[in-house]
Design an enzyme around this catalytic site. Sequence first.
Site, short mmCIF file in Angstrom:
data_model
loop_
_atom_site.label_atom_id
_atom_site.label_comp_id
_atom_site.label_asym_id
_atom_site.label_seq_id
_atom_site.Cartn_x
_atom_site.Cartn_y
_atom_site.Cartn_z
N LYS A 71 24.63 28.70 13.10
CA LYS A 71 24.13 29.91 13.78
C LYS A 71 25.17 31.03 13.83
O LYS A 71 24.83 32.20 13.90
CB LYS A 71 23.64 29.58 15.19
CG LYS A 71 24.72 29.47 16.27
CD LYS A 71 24.05 29.49 17.67
CE LYS A 71 25.04 29.61 18.81
NZ LYS A 71 25.76 28.35 19.09
N HIS A 199 29.68 21.08 24.93
CA HIS A 199 30.19 22.36 24.44
C HIS A 199 30.82 23.05 25.63
O HIS A 199 30.14 23.30 26.62
CB HIS A 199 29.06 23.20 23.83
CG HIS A 199 29.56 24.35 23.00
ND1 HIS A 199 30.44 25.29 23.48
CD2 HIS A 199 29.31 24.70 21.72
CE1 HIS A 199 30.72 26.17 22.53
NE2 HIS A 199 30.05 25.84 21.45
N GLU A 276 31.83 20.89 16.51
CA GLU A 276 30.88 21.87 15.98
C GLU A 276 31.46 23.28 16.02
O GLU A 276 30.91 24.17 16.66
CB GLU A 276 29.59 21.83 16.80
CG GLU A 276 28.90 20.49 16.82
CD GLU A 276 27.88 20.37 17.98
OE1 GLU A 276 27.82 21.28 18.82
OE2 GLU A 276 27.17 19.36 18.01
C1 LIG Z 1 26.92 27.96 19.28
C2 LIG Z 1 27.20 26.52 19.22
C3 LIG Z 1 28.35 26.05 18.59
C4 LIG Z 1 29.43 26.95 18.01
O1 LIG Z 1 30.20 27.48 19.02
P1 LIG Z 1 31.55 28.32 18.71
O2 LIG Z 1 31.98 28.75 20.05
O3 LIG Z 1 31.17 29.44 17.81
O4 LIG Z 1 32.50 27.39 18.09
C5 LIG Z 1 28.53 24.69 18.51
N1 LIG Z 1 27.62 23.83 19.03
C6 LIG Z 1 26.50 24.25 19.65
C7 LIG Z 1 25.54 23.25 20.16
C8 LIG Z 1 26.26 25.60 19.78
O5 LIG Z 1 25.15 26.02 20.42
#
Ligand SMILES: *Cc1c(COP(=O)(O)O)cnc(C)c1O
Length: 462
Positions: A71, A199, A276
């Site tokens: 994304k 996260h 991620e």
């Molecule tokens: C947006 C998102 C990420 C990426 O986050 P960053 O802060 O750009 O590293 C990873 N995992 C999930 C589930 C997300 O929604």
Amino acid sequence: MNTATPTEFPFEFAFLEEGFSAKDIVEQKINESSMTDDRDAFYICDLGDVLKKHLRWMRALPRVTPFYAVKCNDSQAVVRTLASQGIGFDCASKAEIQMVQSLGVDPSRIIYANPCKQVSQIKYAATHGVQMMTFDSEVELMKVARCHDNAKLVLRIATDDSKAVCRLSVKFGAPLKACRSLLERAKELGLDVVGVSFHVGSGCTDPRSFTQAIADAHCVFAMGNELGFGMNLLDIGGGFPGSDDSPIKFEEITAVINPALEKYFPVDTAVKIIAEPGRFYVASAYTLVVNIIAKKVIMDEESGSDEEDEGASEKTLMYYVNDGVYGSFNCILFDHAHCLPTLHKKPKPDEVMYPCSIWGPTCDGLDRIVEQCNLPELQVGDWLVFENMGAYTVAAASTFNGFQRPDIHYVMSRNAWQHMQQIHSQGLPAPMEESSLFEVPACCGRENCLKMPTHSCQTNVV
Ligand SMILES: *Cc1c(COP(=O)(O)O)cnc(C)c1O
């Protein structure tokens, strides 16, 4: 510079010839466009920078396999570059899964990391071999039980994200005290839970959020194992900074993560650890160049009354440029970004600076890029450069009011290209060999050489 389209890499990019960096290409494109009236905004994306980030990741977090969060920037060039390195992908929707699979990525390298999924999209994942997926509620478990026999479920837990720029745990993540009953429910439904994810929030500024979340994940592993699940996957999510001008450096965060992993998930437990990262991989690879299309000079009446002592500083300038918050700068609204331009033409040491604001091209009053900054007097037709524009920019840009998204020109040095081919065929180089690829050469003798973090000199940088 020439344009290459090797068959195994079917998108256009230009090779950077010996001694040239992406900054030189910015300069070259500006010079080309300046000869015409067509001064559209454009991006330069240095795919070598994406590769460098990957090496940096592997060096700092050798135990953690990255699953790039699509994304953040779903450009094919970026996804292909990362896919060639054997990276996995975090997809949140059917279209993202489709896109990644269309580039030949094996479903075992995809995690469907959206805890709240549409039923038809769960079915799509099931029929396309995507097994790993996250959940954080009982209703999600019931949906998965109905339409995905082979799901390998990952329980997303909430974290303390109060120190992050973009919070996520209000919307997603089960609180610790709900985890046992969720795991019990999964057991009743005959589902397979394999691990825990979290996260800490995007743009995390406090590495202690990771420590706490890793400790919490450890508790949930114990609950899962007690209930008879084979807990073997820890997913530490995203939140890593994308450029070195962020408040905390990537290595400062990893210096805290590694000991926490060692404490709660020592190597001999054989737990697979993934993450991620989104922003980390792409932010610094993109430079956006915009052109000033209109300008207003506002005279400050109050101070003008008392003779003209320093008349020059008593005006404010408004610059209007050809990309704005409905386009690339949507990151200001959605990602809480603060974007400041660098000047294309270096100001003279004695150049007078004025208070300025910078606006996008649409007719909406909300379309403001910079509320207040100091710039010299510029003219219509001059350029402004915004660095670190790869994360959460092009991915969500609209064409509102008829303004098109900027073209993106991809570049890569020959060394980076060869390096990429090599990793693709032989795996990562040994740490000793690899470290020399990062050294900023003092040898090239070009102006600014040591000041440019992304400077790539043919001699010994990726
Ligand atoms: C947006 C998102 C990420 C990426 O986050 P960053 O802060 O750009 O590293 C990873 N995992 C999930 C589930 C997300 O929604």
